[in-house]
Write a protein that holds these residues in place. Structure first.
Motif, PDB file in Angstrom:
ATOM      1  N   ILE A 101       0.915  -1.063  -0.046  1.00  0.00           N
ATOM      2  CA  ILE A 101       0.019   0.157  -0.177  1.00  0.00           C
ATOM      3  C   ILE A 101       0.781   1.271   0.098  1.00  0.00           C
ATOM      4  O   ILE A 101       1.758   1.042   0.881  1.00  0.00           O
ATOM      5  CB  ILE A 101      -0.893   0.055   1.276  1.00  0.00           C
ATOM      6  N   GLN A 102       0.618   2.191  -0.717  1.00  0.00           N
ATOM      7  CA  GLN A 102       1.434   3.293  -0.939  1.00  0.00           C
ATOM      8  C   GLN A 102       0.601   4.638  -0.970  1.00  0.00           C
ATOM      9  O   GLN A 102      -0.560   4.528  -1.447  1.00  0.00           O
ATOM     10  CB  GLN A 102       2.247   3.234  -2.016  1.00  0.00           C
ATOM     11  N   ASP A 103       0.822   5.681  -0.332  1.00  0.00           N
ATOM     12  CA  ASP A 103       0.190   7.003  -0.376  1.00  0.00           C
ATOM     13  C   ASP A 103       0.409   7.707  -1.864  1.00  0.00           C
ATOM     14  O   ASP A 103       1.405   7.615  -2.420  1.00  0.00           O
ATOM     15  CB  ASP A 103       0.620   7.943   0.575  1.00  0.00           C
ATOM     16  N   ILE A 104      -0.754   8.062  -2.258  1.00  0.00           N
ATOM     17  CA  ILE A 104      -0.844   9.038  -3.255  1.00  0.00           C
ATOM     18  C   ILE A 104      -1.242  10.356  -2.897  1.00  0.00           C
ATOM     19  O   ILE A 104      -2.321  10.535  -2.146  1.00  0.00           O
ATOM     20  CB  ILE A 104      -1.999   8.285  -4.503  1.00  0.00           C
ATOM     21  N   PRO A 105      -0.735  11.339  -3.387  1.00  0.00           N
ATOM     22  CA  PRO A 105      -0.673  12.789  -3.020  1.00  0.00           C
ATOM     23  C   PRO A 105      -2.303  13.227  -3.332  1.00  0.00           C
ATOM     24  O   PRO A 105      -2.976  12.783  -4.230  1.00  0.00           O
ATOM     25  CB  PRO A 105       0.188  13.625  -3.877  1.00  0.00           C
ATOM     26  N   TRP A 106      -2.980  13.825  -2.700  1.00  0.00           N
ATOM     27  CA  TRP A 106      -4.186  14.434  -2.774  1.00  0.00           C
ATOM     28  C   TRP A 106      -4.502  15.149  -4.124  1.00  0.00           C
ATOM     29  O   TRP A 106      -5.785  14.616  -4.586  1.00  0.00           O
ATOM     30  CB  TRP A 106      -4.687  15.079  -1.474  1.00  0.00           C
ATOM     31  N   ASP A 107      -3.637  15.702  -4.484  1.00  0.00           N
ATOM     32  CA  ASP A 107      -3.800  16.493  -5.915  1.00  0.00           C
ATOM     33  C   ASP A 107      -3.591  15.745  -6.807  1.00  0.00           C
ATOM     34  O   ASP A 107      -3.655  16.477  -8.047  1.00  0.00           O
ATOM     35  CB  ASP A 107      -3.141  18.088  -5.784  1.00  0.00           C
ATOM     36  N   THR A 108      -3.227  14.522  -6.819  1.00  0.00           N
ATOM     37  CA  THR A 108      -3.121  13.869  -8.288  1.00  0.00           C
ATOM     38  C   THR A 108      -4.096  13.499  -8.812  1.00  0.00           C
ATOM     39  O   THR A 108      -4.195  13.772 -10.159  1.00  0.00           O
ATOM     40  CB  THR A 108      -2.792  12.156  -7.876  1.00  0.00           C
ATOM     41  N   PHE A 109      -5.572  13.785  -8.398  1.00  0.00           N
ATOM     42  CA  PHE A 109      -6.758  13.502  -8.937  1.00  0.00           C
ATOM     43  C   PHE A 109      -7.561  15.083  -9.032  1.00  0.00           C
ATOM     44  O   PHE A 109      -7.479  15.677  -7.943  1.00  0.00           O
ATOM     45  CB  PHE A 109      -7.609  12.653  -8.434  1.00  0.00           C
ATOM     46  N   GLU A 110      -8.573  15.070 -10.026  1.00  0.00           N
ATOM     47  CA  GLU A 110      -9.237  16.354  -9.819  1.00  0.00           C
ATOM     48  C   GLU A 110     -10.329  16.207  -8.858  1.00  0.00           C
ATOM     49  O   GLU A 110     -10.754  15.007  -8.739  1.00  0.00           O
ATOM     50  CB  GLU A 110     -10.090  16.528 -11.363  1.00  0.00           C
ATOM     51  N   PRO A 111     -10.488  17.153  -8.051  1.00  0.00           N
ATOM     52  CA  PRO A 111     -11.712  17.024  -6.740  1.00  0.00           C
ATOM     53  C   PRO A 111     -12.822  16.647  -7.265  1.00  0.00           C
ATOM     54  O   PRO A 111     -13.475  17.009  -8.244  1.00  0.00           O
ATOM     55  CB  PRO A 111     -11.504  18.416  -6.276  1.00  0.00           C
ATOM     56  N   LEU A 112     -13.455  15.730  -6.778  1.00  0.00           N
ATOM     57  CA  LEU A 112     -14.791  15.389  -6.941  1.00  0.00           C
ATOM     58  C   LEU A 112     -15.744  16.340  -6.139  1.00  0.00           C
ATOM     59  O   LEU A 112     -15.584  17.143  -5.030  1.00  0.00           O
ATOM     60  CB  LEU A 112     -15.234  14.151  -6.016  1.00  0.00           C
ATOM     61  N   ASP A 113     -16.996  16.574  -7.212  1.00  0.00           N
ATOM     62  CA  ASP A 113     -18.000  17.620  -6.454  1.00  0.00           C
ATOM     63  C   ASP A 113     -18.952  16.753  -5.692  1.00  0.00           C
ATOM     64  O   ASP A 113     -19.796  16.229  -6.526  1.00  0.00           O
ATOM     65  CB  ASP A 113     -18.564  18.284  -7.543  1.00  0.00           C
ATOM     66  N   LEU A 114     -18.996  16.600  -4.382  1.00  0.00           N
ATOM     67  CA  LEU A 114     -19.948  16.064  -3.679  1.00  0.00           C
ATOM     68  C   LEU A 114     -21.154  16.571  -3.679  1.00  0.00           C
ATOM     69  O   LEU A 114     -22.365  15.635  -3.293  1.00  0.00           O
ATOM     70  CB  LEU A 114     -19.620  15.772  -2.237  1.00  0.00           C
ATOM     71  N   ASN A 115     -21.453  18.011  -4.366  1.00  0.00           N
ATOM     72  CA  ASN A 115     -22.727  18.328  -4.325  1.00  0.00           C
ATOM     73  C   ASN A 115     -23.391  17.662  -5.606  1.00  0.00           C
ATOM     74  O   ASN A 115     -24.809  17.783  -5.447  1.00  0.00           O
ATOM     75  CB  ASN A 115     -22.927  19.699  -4.691  1.00  0.00           C
ATOM     76  N   ARG A 116     -22.892  16.835  -6.318  1.00  0.00           N
ATOM     77  CA  ARG A 116     -23.565  16.069  -7.464  1.00  0.00           C
ATOM     78  C   ARG A 116     -24.092  14.931  -7.072  1.00  0.00           C
ATOM     79  O   ARG A 116     -24.605  14.190  -8.210  1.00  0.00           O
ATOM     80  CB  ARG A 116     -22.504  16.172  -8.702  1.00  0.00           C
ATOM     81  N   LEU A 117     -24.041  14.294  -6.057  1.00  0.00           N
ATOM     82  CA  LEU A 117     -24.653  13.285  -5.607  1.00  0.00           C
ATOM     83  C   LEU A 117     -26.051  13.370  -5.699  1.00  0.00           C
ATOM     84  O   LEU A 117     -26.649  14.311  -5.637  1.00  0.00           O
ATOM     85  CB  LEU A 117     -23.980  12.972  -4.110  1.00  0.00           C
ATOM     86  N   PRO A 118     -26.743  12.347  -5.671  1.00  0.00           N
ATOM     87  CA  PRO A 118     -28.322  12.376  -5.705  1.00  0.00           C
ATOM     88  C   PRO A 118     -28.609  12.997  -4.374  1.00  0.00           C
ATOM     89  O   PRO A 118     -28.084  13.084  -3.512  1.00  0.00           O
ATOM     90  CB  PRO A 118     -28.725  10.801  -5.558  1.00  0.00           C
TER      91      PRO A 118
END
Length: 138
Positions: A101-118
């Motif tokens: 298991i290795q850490d991946i920096p937080w900014d590796t991925f585009e942020p998710l918009d949790l407001n788009r959840l149902p």
């Protein structure tokens, strides 16, 4: 080494924890590891040169450290709880061959918009786990 020990003691005290040899040992052990160990792996490390801690003591220390935000639980496989002293936001990579298991920096991925959840769901946080093959196994 003495400076590091003093820093661990100060940090534990700053979080309102009583500094016991067991809490100190468990936290100091986690600070030197990047493999996201289980409680049993930590116990094995601490008892390498003779019994100094019990399983109950290690679990109790981990719970206290988690409650004050110095340690986080990492659940990447069913029924196995791992621990991480890196409490900064980050993601994880798990090798499907060797289990590393290795850490991946937080900014590796585009942020998710949790407001788009149902509308029936209210997201609070998220973390990405990437499964694949590490360089060592590739």
């Amino acid at each position: 080494m003495q400076k590091q020990a003093e820093d661990v003691v100060k940090l534990l005290k700053s979080k309102g924890l009583r500094v016991t040899p067991q809490r100190f040992s468990v936290y100091a052990n986690l600070l030197t590891r990047y493999d996201h160990p289980t409680a049993d792996q930590i116990l094995s490390d601490l008892n390498r040169h003779g019994p100094t801690s019990s399983q109950a003591t290690v679990y109790s220390a981990l719970q206290a450290l988690r409650e004050v935000g110095l340690v986080r639980e990492v659940l990447l496989e069913e029924g196995i709880c791992r621990y991480d002293a890196n409490v900064a936001r980050h993601h994880h990579f798990r090798c499907r061959c060797c289990g590393t298991i290795q850490d991946i920096p937080w900014d590796t991925f585009e942020p998710l918009d949790l407001n788009r959840l149902p509308s029936s769901m209210q997201g609070e946080s998220y973390e990405v786990t990437v499964y694949g093959v590490c360089d060592h196994c590739h």
